[in-house]
Motif scaffolding. Sequence first.
Motif, PDB file in Angstrom:
ATOM      1  N   UNK A 152       0.818  -1.209   0.000  1.00  0.00           N
ATOM      2  CA  UNK A 152       0.000   0.000   0.000  1.00  0.00           C
ATOM      3  C   UNK A 152       0.851   1.257   0.000  1.00  0.00           C
ATOM      4  N   UNK A 153       1.903   1.254   0.795  1.00  0.00           N
ATOM      5  CA  UNK A 153       2.778   2.417   0.816  1.00  0.00           C
ATOM      6  C   UNK A 153       3.480   2.600  -0.532  1.00  0.00           C
ATOM      7  N   UNK A 154       3.922   1.502  -1.113  1.00  0.00           N
ATOM      8  CA  UNK A 154       4.579   1.585  -2.428  1.00  0.00           C
ATOM      9  C   UNK A 154       3.610   2.106  -3.488  1.00  0.00           C
ATOM     10  N   UNK A 155       2.366   1.641  -3.438  1.00  0.00           N
ATOM     11  CA  UNK A 155       1.383   2.032  -4.444  1.00  0.00           C
ATOM     12  C   UNK A 155       1.047   3.517  -4.352  1.00  0.00           C
ATOM     13  N   UNK A 156       0.806   3.998  -3.134  1.00  0.00           N
ATOM     14  CA  UNK A 156       0.468   5.415  -2.974  1.00  0.00           C
ATOM     15  C   UNK A 156       1.655   6.294  -3.375  1.00  0.00           C
ATOM     16  N   UNK A 157       2.844   5.890  -2.974  1.00  0.00           N
ATOM     17  CA  UNK A 157       4.033   6.666  -3.323  1.00  0.00           C
ATOM     18  C   UNK A 157       4.265   6.682  -4.834  1.00  0.00           C
ATOM     19  N   UNK A 158       4.067   5.538  -5.483  1.00  0.00           N
ATOM     20  CA  UNK A 158       4.296   5.461  -6.926  1.00  0.00           C
ATOM     21  C   UNK A 158       3.295   6.315  -7.700  1.00  0.00           C
ATOM     22  N   UNK A 159       2.063   6.400  -7.197  1.00  0.00           N
ATOM     23  CA  UNK A 159       1.024   7.126  -7.918  1.00  0.00           C
ATOM     24  C   UNK A 159       0.985   8.608  -7.578  1.00  0.00           C
ATOM     25  N   UNK A 160       1.622   8.998  -6.499  1.00  0.00           N
ATOM     26  CA  UNK A 160       1.453  10.347  -5.966  1.00  0.00           C
ATOM     27  C   UNK A 160       1.882  11.433  -6.944  1.00  0.00           C
TER      28      UNK A 160
END
Length: 414
Positions: A152-160
């Motif tokens: 989840x942290x990777x996904x939010x960071x990647x999309x931010x």
Amino acid sequence: MPLRRGPGGAERPSLRSVAAAATSLLALAATSLVAGPVVAAARDGAEPCALTRTAAHHSLGLDTWNPAYPRPEQGLDAVMVFLSFPDSAPRLTPAQLTADHFPATSRFFERSSYGGFTLRPHPQRTWTPMPRDSTWYAIERDWDAERRTAYLRDAIAAADGAVDFSAYDVVYLVADPDAPGVDSDATKVVNFDQPLRADGTDIRRVVTVFEQHPPDRNVLAHETGHVFDLADLYHRPVDGKGDWDTYVGDWDVMGSQFGLAPDLFGWHKWKLGWLGGRQVVCVQDSTDLTLEPIAAAPPPGGSMGTRLAVIRTGVDSALAIEARSATGNDRDTCTEGILIYRIRSGTVSGDGPVEVVDTHPETGACWDRSVYPPLADAPLGVGETFTVPGDGTRIEVADRTASGSWTVRVTTGV
């Protein structure tokens, strides 16, 4: 995220009967009735039957709204982020995956809310690369908390960099269904004990989508229901085997996305603000009612009549009565009639906060289509009478009008 199975609990690889549990990140012979004035029924004030919201997860109490959840009034905006992985080149496009869920999910809620609520999807047009292989995250139904947190942290960071999360009420993280580490049984809503922060806004929950292509029917409607603080209505067997749908069968999408009559219960619609006023009757004494089908569209240019009758049975319990007919989201229903169910506001999601009362306990129906045939014929038909065990309430269904409404007599204290 339910086990895929066929009727009777046998495993069936092609379908799943229900969708995922929300979890923490850190963590009646005919009688001659004529509908007349309601006696001792509070048409303009159903508050006596409005159960108090409790501390139970996804409590079905509706006297107040939990402000931690977005309320589906008028319209909400949802972003769809499509995640790819280094160990797999996507074979599908974001547009194809968007079409798997929209406009079908928006139409489900539009019909269920009688046109009062619009879910507006905002799909990203390109893939968002994740920093690690799909297999590294060990995605599965009961996901390891550390790997899930990392995902989840990777996904939010990647999309931010491409997504302004402050502009959206709902977040869907859609994984490449063909990546080797993606498990379709892991689709669920994840609630954060401590919100993630992005673009100056708190992200309190996300919908993690790991569906195959094409996906399970109505799966996103079920998951989005959790975003609106609705509970899981299925029963998850302790060993993961057996029937999941013993509580409500086909009768609400929060029980099974495969249900033949998946429209939301009238109680849910009351909770969400889609029913109210004269559409909800609090029955406090014996009365005659005319109930319009819960899934029927409102008449053009007219107002809706009564859709839900409620009898208070305890501090945190009530009995609900509504009509279910083959229309709207219920157009594929197995049977039609008057559905009776119990609500318990102190019961947590997944433990049976709603239980359908089977008025035909010795029979079933639609064994080839129903998610739980013993409850497929639960509604009471014209000319039938049923006394609810333990509640002293008798329901008689006298007639069905030419317009499709149902004439019902409710007798309390039997």
